[in-house]
Enzyme design. Structure first.
Site, PDB file in Angstrom:
ATOM      1  N   GLU A   1       0.812  -1.223   0.000  1.00  0.00           N
ATOM      2  CA  GLU A   1       0.000   0.000   0.000  1.00  0.00           C
ATOM      3  C   GLU A   1       0.846   1.273   0.000  1.00  0.00           C
ATOM      4  O   GLU A   1       0.658   2.170   0.815  1.00  0.00           O
ATOM      5  CB  GLU A   1      -0.989  -0.043   1.174  1.00  0.00           C
ATOM      6  CG  GLU A   1      -1.910  -1.253   1.057  1.00  0.00           C
ATOM      7  CD  GLU A   1      -2.847  -1.464   2.234  1.00  0.00           C
ATOM      8  OE1 GLU A   1      -2.912  -0.604   3.126  1.00  0.00           O
ATOM      9  OE2 GLU A   1      -3.523  -2.516   2.256  1.00  0.00           O
TER      10      GLU A   1
ATOM     11  N   ASN B   1       2.486  -4.927  -3.168  1.00  0.00           N
ATOM     12  CA  ASN B   1       1.070  -5.293  -3.078  1.00  0.00           C
ATOM     13  C   ASN B   1       0.238  -4.031  -2.825  1.00  0.00           C
ATOM     14  O   ASN B   1       0.690  -3.120  -2.125  1.00  0.00           O
ATOM     15  CB  ASN B   1       0.952  -6.262  -1.879  1.00  0.00           C
ATOM     16  CG  ASN B   1      -0.384  -6.933  -1.729  1.00  0.00           C
ATOM     17  OD1 ASN B   1      -0.926  -7.459  -2.693  1.00  0.00           O
ATOM     18  ND2 ASN B   1      -0.926  -6.929  -0.506  1.00  0.00           N
TER      19      ASN B   1
ATOM     20  N   HIS C   1      -9.926  -6.282  -2.863  1.00  0.00           N
ATOM     21  CA  HIS C   1     -11.028  -6.119  -1.906  1.00  0.00           C
ATOM     22  C   HIS C   1     -12.129  -5.395  -2.680  1.00  0.00           C
ATOM     23  O   HIS C   1     -12.087  -4.179  -2.850  1.00  0.00           O
ATOM     24  CB  HIS C   1     -10.581  -5.288  -0.701  1.00  0.00           C
ATOM     25  CG  HIS C   1      -9.609  -6.027   0.170  1.00  0.00           C
ATOM     26  ND1 HIS C   1      -9.972  -7.169   0.876  1.00  0.00           N
ATOM     27  CD2 HIS C   1      -8.303  -5.822   0.436  1.00  0.00           C
ATOM     28  CE1 HIS C   1      -8.916  -7.617   1.540  1.00  0.00           C
ATOM     29  NE2 HIS C   1      -7.893  -6.823   1.291  1.00  0.00           N
TER      30      HIS C   1
ATOM     31  N   GLU D   1      -5.743 -10.843  -1.934  1.00  0.00           N
ATOM     32  CA  GLU D   1      -6.629 -10.681  -0.762  1.00  0.00           C
ATOM     33  C   GLU D   1      -8.092 -10.609  -1.186  1.00  0.00           C
ATOM     34  O   GLU D   1      -8.868  -9.792  -0.685  1.00  0.00           O
ATOM     35  CB  GLU D   1      -6.256  -9.396   0.007  1.00  0.00           C
ATOM     36  CG  GLU D   1      -4.806  -9.345   0.450  1.00  0.00           C
ATOM     37  CD  GLU D   1      -4.451  -8.110   1.277  1.00  0.00           C
ATOM     38  OE1 GLU D   1      -5.351  -7.408   1.774  1.00  0.00           O
ATOM     39  OE2 GLU D   1      -3.238  -7.834   1.417  1.00  0.00           O
TER      40      GLU D   1
ATOM     41  N   ASP E   1     -11.867 -10.530  -1.687  1.00  0.00           N
ATOM     42  CA  ASP E   1     -13.210 -10.692  -1.122  1.00  0.00           C
ATOM     43  C   ASP E   1     -14.138  -9.736  -1.861  1.00  0.00           C
ATOM     44  O   ASP E   1     -13.686  -8.771  -2.467  1.00  0.00           O
ATOM     45  CB  ASP E   1     -13.266 -10.527   0.410  1.00  0.00           C
ATOM     46  CG  ASP E   1     -12.583  -9.295   0.958  1.00  0.00           C
ATOM     47  OD1 ASP E   1     -12.470  -8.294   0.230  1.00  0.00           O
ATOM     48  OD2 ASP E   1     -12.181  -9.326   2.140  1.00  0.00           O
TER      49      ASP E   1
HETATM   50  O1  9MR Z   1      -7.762  -8.576   7.808  1.00  0.00           O
HETATM   51  C1  9MR Z   1      -6.907  -7.764   8.570  1.00  0.00           C
HETATM   52  C2  9MR Z   1      -7.612  -7.302   9.844  1.00  0.00           C
HETATM   53  O2  9MR Z   1      -7.812  -8.415  10.699  1.00  0.00           O
HETATM   54  C3  9MR Z   1      -6.806  -6.223  10.523  1.00  0.00           C
HETATM   55  O3  9MR Z   1      -7.544  -5.726  11.628  1.00  0.00           O
HETATM   56  C4  9MR Z   1      -6.491  -5.133   9.537  1.00  0.00           C
HETATM   57  C5  9MR Z   1      -5.693  -4.024  10.172  1.00  0.00           C
HETATM   58  O4  9MR Z   1      -5.324  -3.045   9.267  1.00  0.00           O
HETATM   59  O5  9MR Z   1      -5.776  -5.667   8.447  1.00  0.00           O
HETATM   60  C6  9MR Z   1      -6.532  -6.569   7.716  1.00  0.00           C
HETATM   61  O6  9MR Z   1      -5.819  -7.020   6.596  1.00  0.00           O
HETATM   62  C7  9MR Z   1      -5.427  -6.016   5.647  1.00  0.00           C
HETATM   63  C8  9MR Z   1      -4.155  -6.495   4.998  1.00  0.00           C
HETATM   64  O7  9MR Z   1      -3.183  -6.771   5.974  1.00  0.00           O
HETATM   65  C9  9MR Z   1      -3.628  -5.475   4.005  1.00  0.00           C
HETATM   66  N1  9MR Z   1      -4.637  -5.151   3.032  1.00  0.00           N
HETATM   67  C10 9MR Z   1      -5.939  -4.739   3.564  1.00  0.00           C
HETATM   68  C11 9MR Z   1      -6.448  -5.818   4.527  1.00  0.00           C
HETATM   69  C12 9MR Z   1      -7.830  -5.439   5.032  1.00  0.00           C
HETATM   70  O8  9MR Z   1      -7.766  -4.289   5.803  1.00  0.00           O
END
Ligand code: 9MR
Length: 377
Positions: free
Chosen positions: A177, A218, A254, A282, A284
């Site tokens: 990011e 990513n 996402h 990732e 969904d």
């Molecule tokens: O799914 C993850 C969630 O459990 C955490 O609270 C969150 C914190 O920022 O991160 C989520 O995973 C993220 C991933 O690491 C990076 N891309 C976005 C995902 C969704 O927020």
């Protein structure tokens, strides 16, 4: 663990498992009905014995899922993660705040557990994530570090984390990011202190720590063509031209029901044309609640379209879903009134999205030659 990184007997054993998967057979011995939880029995419906992992393998790809270490205690969860998927990504366990909550005090238990799970099940391990502005430990985020010190902290963190799993992680998200929506660099502690070069430095440090791992950058909202994806394209083109050890680009995906990315396949292809691998990292697809049959069917078509976009690109190595079940998904906690984003429902029953994804992989396998190489007359 990827077959390419295994040697001798381990490689032979895994090749056999992969072959079985390719034939649509489960890679683990089936449990008896009595010891199989109802949700897992549901997962086996459809083509008898078929799995998402097997369908993906038939198309030469992996099907992955994000996993949470503490959920592995639930046998139904662990069984689906182990049998339906050929890759796992720690959802949170390898993040900086998880592995070094206090300076120089490392906590590897959850990350080790997931790495062991992947090894035990012959799965690819996707490391997530080395450098990211979010989920940083407070001591780092709130600390006041001179640029040179921050650079050392960053490269030491990469050396410690990627070094610990050297030879076990197949792919690492090295930088996550890094972009704003307009395709310029995001303002983060790393960019502020070190400028854009923090990215190249992070990749070099990761390569030193684990020379065999495939190194990825990513991001989200880079899945289709658009300004953010253009920013990513400009960067990775420059990095590869400069010989920085970057091997792939991850597209988080996402997504929101009804808002498919613009020209996803063409977007993946232009990155592949730079000589890079691509992965859907990732996936969904969330929807406004309540769930309806119509929404689930539309979601299935969209899961299929994303999987098709991957299988249409030779260098797309696989698709990872960000948690397989609506019971464990991050979405409801972050988007009020939205949810049902995953391929399994809250009771761990496969949804239409699961079947659509599996079908998309299966058909892709047939397009590249029927299973077992039989000639069709
Ligand atoms: O799914 C993850 C969630 O459990 C955490 O609270 C969150 C914190 O920022 O991160 C989520 O995973 C993220 C991933 O690491 C990076 N891309 C976005 C995902 C969704 O927020």
């Amino acid at each position: 663990m990827n077959v390419l990184r295994l040697r001798g007997a381990a490689a032979a054993a895994l090749a056999a498992t992969t072959l079985l998967g390719g034939l649509g057979l489960p890679s683990a011995p089936p449990a008896t009905a009595a010891e199989t939880p109802p949700a897992a029995r549901g997962a086996a419906h459809g083509v008898p014995g078929g799995t998402l992992a097997g369908a993906a393998a038939a198309s030469g790809r992996f099907a992955g899922t994000a996993v949470a270490a503490d959920r592995l205690d639930d046998p139904a969860y662990a069984r689906i993660a182990a049998t339906q998927f050929s890759g796992v990504t720690p959802e949170n366990a390898m993040k900086w705040e998880s592995v070094e909550p206090e300076r120089s005090r490392y906590t590897w238990d959850d990350a080790d557990r997931i790495a062991d799970f992947a090894d035990a099940n012959g799965q690819d391990l996707y490391g997530h994530v080395l450098v990211w502005h979010s989920q940083l430990p407070a001591w780092l985020n709130e600390g006041d570090f001179a640029p040179a010190e921050l650079r050392t902290l960053m490269t030491d963190h990469i050396a410690a984390t990627a070094g610990r799993y050297r030879g076990r992680v197949d792919r690492w998200d090295v930088v996550n990011e890094a972009f704003d929506e307009d395709g310029t660099f995001r303002d983060t502690i790393f960019h502020r202190a070190l400028g854009e070069d923090y990215i190249a430095e992070a990749f070099r440090a990761a390569h030193r720590a684990d020379p065999g791992a495939e190194l990825f950058i990513n991001d989200y909202n880079t899945d289709g063509l658009g300004p953010k994806s253009d920013g990513m394209y400009r960067l990775v083109k420059k990095l590869t031209a400069r010989g920085v050890p970057i091997h792939g680009v991850g597209f988080q995906s996402h997504l929101v029901l009804g808002q498919q990315p613009e020209k996803m396949r063409a977007n993946l292809q232009r990155f592949a044309d730079l000589g890079l691998d691509v992965v859907i990292t990732e996936l969904d697809i969330r929807m406004d609640l309540p769930v309806t049959r119509k929404k689930l069917l539309r979601q299935a078509a969209e899961y299929q379209a994303v999987t098709d976009a991957c299988t249409a690109v030779r260098r797309c190595e696989g698709v990872t879903v960000w948690g397989f079940s609506d019971a464990d998904s991050w979405i409801p906690g972050w988007f009020e009134g939205e949810g049902a984003a995953c391929p399994y429902d809250e009771a761990y029953r496969p949804k239409p999205a699961y079947h659509a994804m599996r079908l998309a992989f299966t058909l892709a396998g047939w397009r590249s030659g029927p299973p077992g190489g039989r000639r069709m007359s």
